[in-house]
Design a protein around this motif. Structure first.
Motif, mmCIF file in Angstrom:
data_model
loop_
_atom_site.group_PDB
_atom_site.id
_atom_site.type_symbol
_atom_site.label_atom_id
_atom_site.label_comp_id
_atom_site.label_asym_id
_atom_site.label_seq_id
_atom_site.Cartn_x
_atom_site.Cartn_y
_atom_site.Cartn_z
ATOM 1 N N PHE A 91 44.723 48.864 54.693
ATOM 2 C CA PHE A 91 45.831 48.528 53.712
ATOM 3 C C PHE A 91 45.731 49.435 52.511
ATOM 4 O O PHE A 91 44.561 49.543 52.050
ATOM 5 C CB PHE A 91 45.975 47.084 53.398
ATOM 6 C CG PHE A 91 46.533 46.224 54.660
ATOM 7 C CD1 PHE A 91 47.866 45.855 54.882
ATOM 8 C CD2 PHE A 91 45.478 45.580 55.445
ATOM 9 C CE1 PHE A 91 48.052 45.002 55.689
ATOM 10 C CE2 PHE A 91 45.945 44.601 56.495
ATOM 11 C CZ PHE A 91 47.177 44.343 56.403
ATOM 12 N N ARG A 138 61.125 49.897 54.417
ATOM 13 C CA ARG A 138 61.540 48.608 54.869
ATOM 14 C C ARG A 138 62.217 48.264 56.165
ATOM 15 O O ARG A 138 62.055 47.582 56.855
ATOM 16 C CB ARG A 138 61.963 47.805 53.704
ATOM 17 C CG ARG A 138 61.037 47.457 52.711
ATOM 18 C CD ARG A 138 61.459 46.520 51.636
ATOM 19 N NE ARG A 138 60.501 46.084 50.740
ATOM 20 C CZ ARG A 138 60.787 46.069 49.438
ATOM 21 N NH1 ARG A 138 62.083 45.848 48.954
ATOM 22 N NH2 ARG A 138 59.812 45.793 48.537
ATOM 23 N N VAL A 169 58.157 40.478 57.369
ATOM 24 C CA VAL A 169 57.231 41.406 57.321
ATOM 25 C C VAL A 169 57.521 42.626 56.626
ATOM 26 O O VAL A 169 56.696 42.898 55.626
ATOM 27 C CB VAL A 169 56.749 41.979 58.640
ATOM 28 C CG1 VAL A 169 55.865 43.188 58.562
ATOM 29 C CG2 VAL A 169 55.961 40.866 59.676
ATOM 30 N N LYS A 200 58.223 45.725 63.734
ATOM 31 C CA LYS A 200 57.660 44.573 63.922
ATOM 32 C C LYS A 200 58.881 43.747 64.895
ATOM 33 O O LYS A 200 58.440 43.017 65.872
ATOM 34 C CB LYS A 200 58.026 43.768 62.641
ATOM 35 C CG LYS A 200 57.394 42.216 62.887
ATOM 36 C CD LYS A 200 56.324 42.074 63.467
ATOM 37 C CE LYS A 200 56.291 40.328 63.763
ATOM 38 N NZ LYS A 200 55.165 40.001 64.611
ATOM 39 N N ASP A 259 53.807 37.997 59.782
ATOM 40 C CA ASP A 259 53.649 38.377 60.974
ATOM 41 C C ASP A 259 53.821 37.325 62.099
ATOM 42 O O ASP A 259 54.177 37.864 63.222
ATOM 43 C CB ASP A 259 52.147 38.905 61.142
ATOM 44 C CG ASP A 259 52.018 39.910 62.440
ATOM 45 O OD1 ASP A 259 52.865 40.594 62.635
ATOM 46 O OD2 ASP A 259 51.046 39.613 63.106
ATOM 47 N N THR A 319 52.208 44.643 46.648
ATOM 48 C CA THR A 319 52.831 44.898 48.061
ATOM 49 C C THR A 319 51.858 45.760 48.729
ATOM 50 O O THR A 319 50.789 46.242 47.981
ATOM 51 C CB THR A 319 54.229 45.481 47.686
ATOM 52 O OG1 THR A 319 54.121 46.364 46.863
ATOM 53 C CG2 THR A 319 55.337 44.395 47.108
ATOM 54 N N ILE A 320 52.306 46.298 49.786
ATOM 55 C CA ILE A 320 51.550 46.947 50.710
ATOM 56 C C ILE A 320 52.506 48.532 50.486
ATOM 57 O O ILE A 320 53.773 48.418 50.888
ATOM 58 C CB ILE A 320 51.616 46.425 51.973
ATOM 59 C CG1 ILE A 320 50.806 45.184 52.001
ATOM 60 C CG2 ILE A 320 50.798 47.671 52.919
ATOM 61 C CD1 ILE A 320 51.015 44.364 53.476
ATOM 62 N N ASP A 334 49.793 37.602 52.744
ATOM 63 C CA ASP A 334 51.390 37.558 52.824
ATOM 64 C C ASP A 334 51.813 38.025 54.352
ATOM 65 O O ASP A 334 52.536 37.621 54.710
ATOM 66 C CB ASP A 334 52.335 37.935 51.721
ATOM 67 C CG ASP A 334 51.889 37.159 50.403
ATOM 68 O OD1 ASP A 334 51.489 35.905 50.473
ATOM 69 O OD2 ASP A 334 52.409 37.723 49.347
ATOM 70 N N TYR A 335 51.258 39.110 54.429
ATOM 71 C CA TYR A 335 51.420 39.972 55.721
ATOM 72 C C TYR A 335 51.320 39.319 56.912
ATOM 73 O O TYR A 335 51.965 39.183 57.689
ATOM 74 C CB TYR A 335 50.844 41.448 55.724
ATOM 75 C CG TYR A 335 50.907 42.210 56.841
ATOM 76 C CD1 TYR A 335 52.095 42.741 57.376
ATOM 77 C CD2 TYR A 335 49.954 42.013 57.982
ATOM 78 C CE1 TYR A 335 52.108 43.617 58.499
ATOM 79 C CE2 TYR A 335 49.841 42.452 59.085
ATOM 80 C CZ TYR A 335 51.106 43.409 59.530
ATOM 81 O OH TYR A 335 50.991 43.918 60.562
ATOM 82 N N ILE A 374 48.082 41.080 51.472
ATOM 83 C CA ILE A 374 47.558 41.133 52.725
ATOM 84 C C ILE A 374 47.709 39.701 53.402
ATOM 85 O O ILE A 374 47.914 39.449 54.600
ATOM 86 C CB ILE A 374 46.013 41.580 52.799
ATOM 87 C CG1 ILE A 374 46.282 43.055 52.439
ATOM 88 C CG2 ILE A 374 45.517 41.609 54.281
ATOM 89 C CD1 ILE A 374 44.911 43.774 52.243
ATOM 90 N N CYS A 400 56.883 42.522 52.456
ATOM 91 C CA CYS A 400 55.466 42.408 52.226
ATOM 92 C C CYS A 400 55.145 43.911 51.625
ATOM 93 O O CYS A 400 54.159 44.265 51.006
ATOM 94 C CB CYS A 400 54.567 42.313 53.371
ATOM 95 S SG CYS A 400 54.609 40.603 53.726
ATOM 96 N N PHE A 401 56.061 44.862 51.785
ATOM 97 C CA PHE A 401 55.788 46.347 51.856
ATOM 98 C C PHE A 401 56.789 46.846 50.584
ATOM 99 O O PHE A 401 57.732 46.381 50.090
ATOM 100 C CB PHE A 401 56.381 47.227 52.927
ATOM 101 C CG PHE A 401 55.202 47.098 54.010
ATOM 102 C CD1 PHE A 401 54.171 47.766 54.379
ATOM 103 C CD2 PHE A 401 55.294 45.737 54.827
ATOM 104 C CE1 PHE A 401 53.172 47.330 55.197
ATOM 105 C CE2 PHE A 401 54.524 45.652 56.081
ATOM 106 C CZ PHE A 401 53.414 46.309 56.351
#
Length: 107
Positions: A94, A43, A23, A50, A16, A100-101, A11-12, A9, A26-27
């Motif tokens: 989240f 992704r 961004v 974003k 951002d 990762t997210i 990192d997100y 989070i 991060c997922f």
């Protein structure tokens, strides 16, 4: 007060301030983001989301609260910028998968 956010989070929120590719990293590959009643899966879609939102609005976000809520980490962030209704506090829900997210819903 300094918040301690889980690494993915943190990192997100750092990414951002950069671009869609940062961004998206991060997922998880099949992650889902729900924002403004739109769902973005994967992704590539997250990077586009974003990038598009960054061209529409300039903003800064500052996490101001964090709580663990039964498998979700809820972060409240204060956003200011050139978007309708600024400033506003948004809740980011989240779901993490290791480092990762896997899912993010912004309301």
């Amino acid at each position: 007060m300094h918040l301690i956010l889980p690494k993915p989070i943190a990192d997100y929120f750092a990414a951002d301030t950069k671009d869609g590719a940062a961004v998206a990293k991060c997922f998880t590959p099949d992650a889902v983001v729900v924002d403004e009643r739109q769902t973005h899966t994967g992704r590539d879609a997250i990077a586009r989301w974003k990038a598009e939102s960054s061209t529409k609005y300039e903003y800064t976000s500052k996490p101001i609260a964090v709580e663990d809520n039964g498998g979700k980490v809820i972060v409240t962030a204060h956003l200011t910028g050139n978007f309708p209704g600024s400033p506003v506090d948004l809740r980011y829900a989240f779901v993490l998968a290791s480092d990762t997210i896997a899912h993010l819903e912004i309301v």
